[in-house]
Design a protein around this motif. Structure first.
Motif: not given
Length: 371
Positions: A118-129
């Motif tokens: 949950d704390a890795a929001q920025e990394l998650y969005q980067k990967c999805v994008q």
């Protein structure tokens, strides 16, 4: 202890090729040398009573890089370099499967899932994008889109609701894999001497003089395949990197299927024999884990226990059965070092934690350096 005339004559005289290290690279190197030089005398020296380093101490992942790892690699490598790295891993796994067969090492393709805390929001969005872009980049290798989203069907806690899954990633039984390679080497008439540490060597135009902890002898050629232990012998850009691992006792009806990664691949886990094998945490103390000493640190073990309880098995009681560590070889670049060091000395090292995926091809390429 002085060796006898018979011992020197049988095992240490007229040696054509000496390979240092009986891990994945060393064994594959020996097999390729036997193909190329059927009558050669080939000797493998191994410092452990079993193959040391990481070959028998890893998690058994047949992986090519999670999406966050690929993106991180693109920050320090060119697109072409990343494509070549992933292609090398893909080809290496296919070579390993061809050499041993899937059944012999319990090879399965169940996908590799990357979780995002949950704390890795920025990394998650980067990967999805960037998912579509990375799929397009790697399409020539896999001939299909490798990455896709999948729901959290295994009940992990504290993570984003979707994984990003690599559909082509697999898993295997590391012990069976190494046992199969050892059998092939033995059948090929190649000698392995265990508990032998190479302490020093000197090379000239005709041979290499090798000093070990037990004896000295000469070999026409020497090939170094010690990966994380390479700095003890050569001055290449290789640094040891310790990986710490734990495994639980069997858990009834454990549902996990596939391999799992999070935090750019620094943590990884899987189901093996209804146990959770969980390793990683080197990123908590890079400097401290830059060591060729086996062992575990309290900092990392406590964190692994915490993640296992809170994220991976939040509703399931478990007991830790065993802990261990392995030594990898890393460097500033992820590209392996396969080169001739002098007229009769060669090396194949710096596998960067991808030994299962690339060890077969690195060993093959190392042997092919011999003119």
């Amino acid at each position: 202890m002085e060796l006898s005339y018979w011992e020197y004559k049988t095992w240490l005289t007229n040696v054509d090729f000496t390979i240092v290290g009986s891990g994945i690279v060393g064994l594959n190197c020996a097999l390729r040398l036997r193909e190329r030089f059927p009558k050669a005398k080939i000797l493998i020296l191994e410092k452990g009573f079993l193959p040391q380093g990481a070959s028998t101490k890893n998690a058994g992942f047949a992986c090519f890089g999670s999406i966050s790892e690929i993106l991180a690699d693109l920050d320090i490598h060119s697109e072409q370099e990343v494509i070549e790295l992933v292609a090398q891993r893909w080809k290496g796994i296919q070579k390993l499967r061809k050499n041993l067969g899937d059944k012999a090492m319990d090879f399965q393709v169940n996908g590799g899932h990357e979780l995002f805390l949950d704390a890795a929001q920025e990394l998650y969005q980067k990967c999805v994008q960037n998912q579509s872009e990375i799929n397009a980049l790697l399409h020539p290798i896999f001939k299909a889109d490798a990455f896709h989203g999948s729901p959290n069907t295994f009940g992990f806690k504290g993570i984003k609701e979707n994984y990003i899954t690599h559909r082509f990633e697999g898993q295997l039984d590391t012990g069976k894999m190494m046992n199969g390679l050892l059998k092939l080497v033995q059948q090929a008439g190649i000698t392995i001497l265990n508990s032998i540490t190479v302490e020093h060597f000197s090379a000239d135009r005709s041979s290499v003089k090798i000093k070990t902890n037990r004896f000295e002898f000469s070999s026409k050629k020497m090939l170094i395949a010690t990966n994380g232990f390479a700095p003890q012998l050569i001055g290449e850009d290789v640094k040891p990197a310790r990986a710490q691992v734990l495994i639980t006792k069997p858990i009834e009806n454990l549902p996990l299927k596939g391999t799992f990664h999070f935090d750019e691949g620094y943590y990884y886990f899987r189901n093996i024999d209804n146990r959770v094998l969980f390793g990683g945490g080197r990123n908590l103390d890079f400097k401290g884990e830059e060591t060729d000493r086996f062992g575990n640190s309290q900092l990392i073990q406590v964190h692994l226990d915490k993640l296992l309880k809170e994220v991976i098995l939040p509703e399931t009681p478990f007991t830790i059965d065993h802990r261990w560590s392995g030594i990898m070889g890393t460097g500033m670049q992820k590209k392996p070092i396969v080169k001739q060091l002098s007229e009769n000395v060669y090396c194949g090292v710096r596998l960067g934690g991808m030994g299962i995926a690339i060890g077969s091809t690195i060993g093959h390429n190392l042997a092919d350096l011999i003119a």
